[in-house]
Design a protein around this motif. Sequence first.
Motif, PDB file in Angstrom:
ATOM      1  N   ARG A   1      57.268  44.361  36.016  1.00 30.14           N
ATOM      2  CA  ARG A   1      57.861  43.747  36.755  1.00 30.14           C
ATOM      3  C   ARG A   1      59.690  43.539  36.577  1.00 30.14           C
ATOM      4  O   ARG A   1      59.653  43.748  35.192  1.00 30.14           O
ATOM      5  N   LEU A   2      60.385  43.355  37.114  1.00 33.37           N
ATOM      6  CA  LEU A   2      61.873  43.438  36.607  1.00 33.37           C
ATOM      7  C   LEU A   2      62.067  41.518  36.095  1.00 33.37           C
ATOM      8  O   LEU A   2      62.265  40.323  36.541  1.00 33.37           O
ATOM      9  N   VAL A   3      62.614  41.566  35.588  1.00 33.09           N
ATOM     10  CA  VAL A   3      63.796  40.372  34.716  1.00 33.09           C
ATOM     11  C   VAL A   3      64.694  40.340  34.808  1.00 33.09           C
ATOM     12  O   VAL A   3      65.544  41.106  33.159  1.00 33.09           O
ATOM     13  N   TRP A   4      65.622  39.891  34.678  1.00 31.41           N
ATOM     14  CA  TRP A   4      67.057  39.645  35.711  1.00 31.41           C
ATOM     15  C   TRP A   4      67.550  38.539  34.350  1.00 31.41           C
ATOM     16  O   TRP A   4      67.754  37.360  34.443  1.00 31.41           O
ATOM     17  N   HIS A   5      69.389  39.146  33.614  1.00 26.89           N
ATOM     18  CA  HIS A   5      69.646  38.290  32.921  1.00 26.89           C
ATOM     19  C   HIS A   5      71.022  38.223  32.978  1.00 26.89           C
ATOM     20  O   HIS A   5      71.234  39.163  32.701  1.00 26.89           O
ATOM     21  N   PRO A   6      71.739  37.781  34.052  1.00 28.18           N
ATOM     22  CA  PRO A   6      73.180  37.124  33.951  1.00 28.18           C
ATOM     23  C   PRO A   6      74.333  37.481  31.987  1.00 28.18           C
ATOM     24  O   PRO A   6      73.648  35.992  31.984  1.00 28.18           O
ATOM     25  N   VAL A   7      74.796  38.377  32.401  1.00 27.52           N
ATOM     26  CA  VAL A   7      75.708  38.816  30.836  1.00 27.52           C
ATOM     27  C   VAL A   7      76.908  37.826  31.157  1.00 27.52           C
ATOM     28  O   VAL A   7      77.570  38.362  31.553  1.00 27.52           O
ATOM     29  N   TYR A   8      77.421  36.787  30.382  1.00 27.38           N
ATOM     30  CA  TYR A   8      79.097  37.133  30.487  1.00 27.38           C
ATOM     31  C   TYR A   8      79.420  36.745  28.199  1.00 27.38           C
ATOM     32  O   TYR A   8      78.551  36.276  27.725  1.00 27.38           O
ATOM     33  N   ALA A   9      80.343  37.045  28.499  1.00 28.88           N
ATOM     34  CA  ALA A   9      80.734  37.728  26.808  1.00 28.88           C
ATOM     35  C   ALA A   9      82.115  35.830  26.307  1.00 28.88           C
ATOM     36  O   ALA A   9      83.373  35.802  27.189  1.00 28.88           O
ATOM     37  N   ALA A  10      81.561  35.517  25.689  1.00 28.66           N
ATOM     38  CA  ALA A  10      82.113  34.194  25.948  1.00 28.66           C
ATOM     39  C   ALA A  10      83.646  34.615  24.687  1.00 28.66           C
ATOM     40  O   ALA A  10      83.999  35.508  25.119  1.00 28.66           O
ATOM     41  N   SER A  11      84.460  33.303  24.069  1.00 33.59           N
ATOM     42  CA  SER A  11      85.808  33.454  24.335  1.00 33.59           C
ATOM     43  C   SER A  11      85.809  34.304  23.377  1.00 33.59           C
ATOM     44  O   SER A  11      87.040  34.778  23.034  1.00 33.59           O
ATOM     45  N   ASP A  12      84.458  34.177  21.538  1.00 36.85           N
ATOM     46  CA  ASP A  12      84.827  35.026  20.339  1.00 36.85           C
ATOM     47  C   ASP A  12      83.867  35.922  20.820  1.00 36.85           C
ATOM     48  O   ASP A  12      84.247  36.543  19.779  1.00 36.85           O
ATOM     49  N   GLY A  13      83.633  36.247  21.790  1.00 39.36           N
ATOM     50  CA  GLY A  13      83.149  37.908  21.532  1.00 39.36           C
ATOM     51  C   GLY A  13      81.678  37.851  22.245  1.00 39.36           C
ATOM     52  O   GLY A  13      81.161  38.858  22.418  1.00 39.36           O
ATOM     53  N   ARG A  14      81.098  36.442  22.062  1.00 39.46           N
ATOM     54  CA  ARG A  14      79.789  36.712  21.560  1.00 39.46           C
ATOM     55  C   ARG A  14      79.647  37.274  23.269  1.00 39.46           C
ATOM     56  O   ARG A  14      79.719  35.861  24.176  1.00 39.46           O
ATOM     57  N   LEU A  15      78.105  37.316  23.154  1.00 38.10           N
ATOM     58  CA  LEU A  15      77.712  37.761  25.015  1.00 38.10           C
ATOM     59  C   LEU A  15      76.734  36.597  24.619  1.00 38.10           C
ATOM     60  O   LEU A  15      75.706  36.466  24.488  1.00 38.10           O
ATOM     61  N   MET A  16      76.366  35.512  25.672  1.00 36.22           N
ATOM     62  CA  MET A  16      75.487  34.330  26.305  1.00 36.22           C
ATOM     63  C   MET A  16      75.164  34.775  27.645  1.00 36.22           C
ATOM     64  O   MET A  16      75.006  35.826  28.441  1.00 36.22           O
ATOM     65  N   GLU A  17      73.582  34.225  28.519  1.00 34.91           N
ATOM     66  CA  GLU A  17      73.614  34.244  29.431  1.00 34.91           C
ATOM     67  C   GLU A  17      73.513  32.265  30.249  1.00 34.91           C
ATOM     68  O   GLU A  17      73.967  31.549  29.752  1.00 34.91           O
ATOM     69  N   VAL A  18      73.738  32.560  31.320  1.00 34.00           N
ATOM     70  CA  VAL A  18      74.425  31.888  32.536  1.00 34.00           C
ATOM     71  C   VAL A  18      72.885  31.132  33.049  1.00 34.00           C
ATOM     72  O   VAL A  18      72.152  32.313  33.952  1.00 34.00           O
ATOM     73  N   THR A  19      72.980  30.023  32.930  1.00 31.31           N
ATOM     74  CA  THR A  19      72.036  29.430  33.566  1.00 31.31           C
ATOM     75  C   THR A  19      72.353  28.895  35.115  1.00 31.31           C
ATOM     76  O   THR A  19      73.017  29.326  35.599  1.00 31.31           O
ATOM     77  N   LYS A  20      71.855  28.331  35.788  1.00 30.14           N
ATOM     78  CA  LYS A  20      71.331  27.979  37.104  1.00 30.14           C
ATOM     79  C   LYS A  20      72.362  26.445  37.521  1.00 30.14           C
ATOM     80  O   LYS A  20      72.944  26.586  38.363  1.00 30.14           O
ATOM     81  N   ASN A  21      72.839  25.578  36.098  1.00 37.08           N
ATOM     82  CA  ASN A  21      73.977  24.813  35.846  1.00 37.08           C
ATOM     83  C   ASN A  21      74.641  25.052  35.761  1.00 37.08           C
ATOM     84  O   ASN A  21      75.926  24.300  35.258  1.00 37.08           O
TER      85      ASN A  21
END
Length: 320
Positions: A248-268
Amino acid sequence: MRKTETHSVPAPATAPRRRVQDTASDLGPGRAPHPAGLAVLQRTVGNAAVTRRVQRQADPDVREEARRNAADPTAHGEWSTFRAMMAQAGFPDDVTDAAWQLVLGGIAEQGRLNDEAMTRFTVRQEQREHRASNSWYQELVKMVGDYLGIDTPTMALWSGGREVSDYALAKGHTPLEATPFGGVVDKLTLTSDWMLKTPMWNVLSKAFVSRARGPVHIFLRAYNPDSVLIAQEVPQLRVIMALHPAVRLVWHPVYAASDGRLMEVTKNLELASDASYSTRDECVQVLYDYLRLLHDPANTHSRRAHADMSARLAANGNPQ
């Protein structure tokens, strides 16, 4: 799982195994050397065909260098590095020898296939498929396929920069670059022309994805419907899902914060250490919403992702 006890092209039983450099004179002056491990390729296209493929490259500079490397593989500056890393990864010596010749032979052949792809085809996917028809790379995959397995429970695919691959690995998933063979070639330059080695990665990726037997985590920092991930890997996974229900496929939206750390975006539209979605559309919508509404223009780490999104929306008639 990695298999080190067997390999597809065994060394001859009647004679000591010879390394690539020991075969340089086998075919005569100007002909490409071939280790014992190239038996499969030789049977497929014949010695003369292998030699012609290497010698057909007429372009100077990068392609000429590729031809020379294929004709004299041990003269390539990364040969000793490749051999050492392959030994550390547990590859048998004859597989190492043959894989190196196949990699360099594929690079030498790729220029012609790239030219043909652009002149013969207009559809992007057809061009990609022709570039990936390189028989050297196809034979490479047959030889190292068992070394594209994963040691973690879950496979990872990604888009949006190499750091996304590292991020997926740190979260306990295995991207192609972390497999035994993928990890070796990922550390090498091989050639300065990326277009001569990209098709190799596409062929390796197809073999990697075909081994999915459980959840596959997909990390998206940028969405491009024409990318290998979306155009090749995901459709292939959907075929595999029909044969193996555990996939099964599990999708993760990834954003690089201002300090370069990768984070994921919640529905909120908040950044968190984990946020997963069951569909691509949900993932892309959340990622785009965050880039549109909350991206800080001063954040250089996500400037490219924002620019790509803006260009794609504008091209679809939805300018910001």
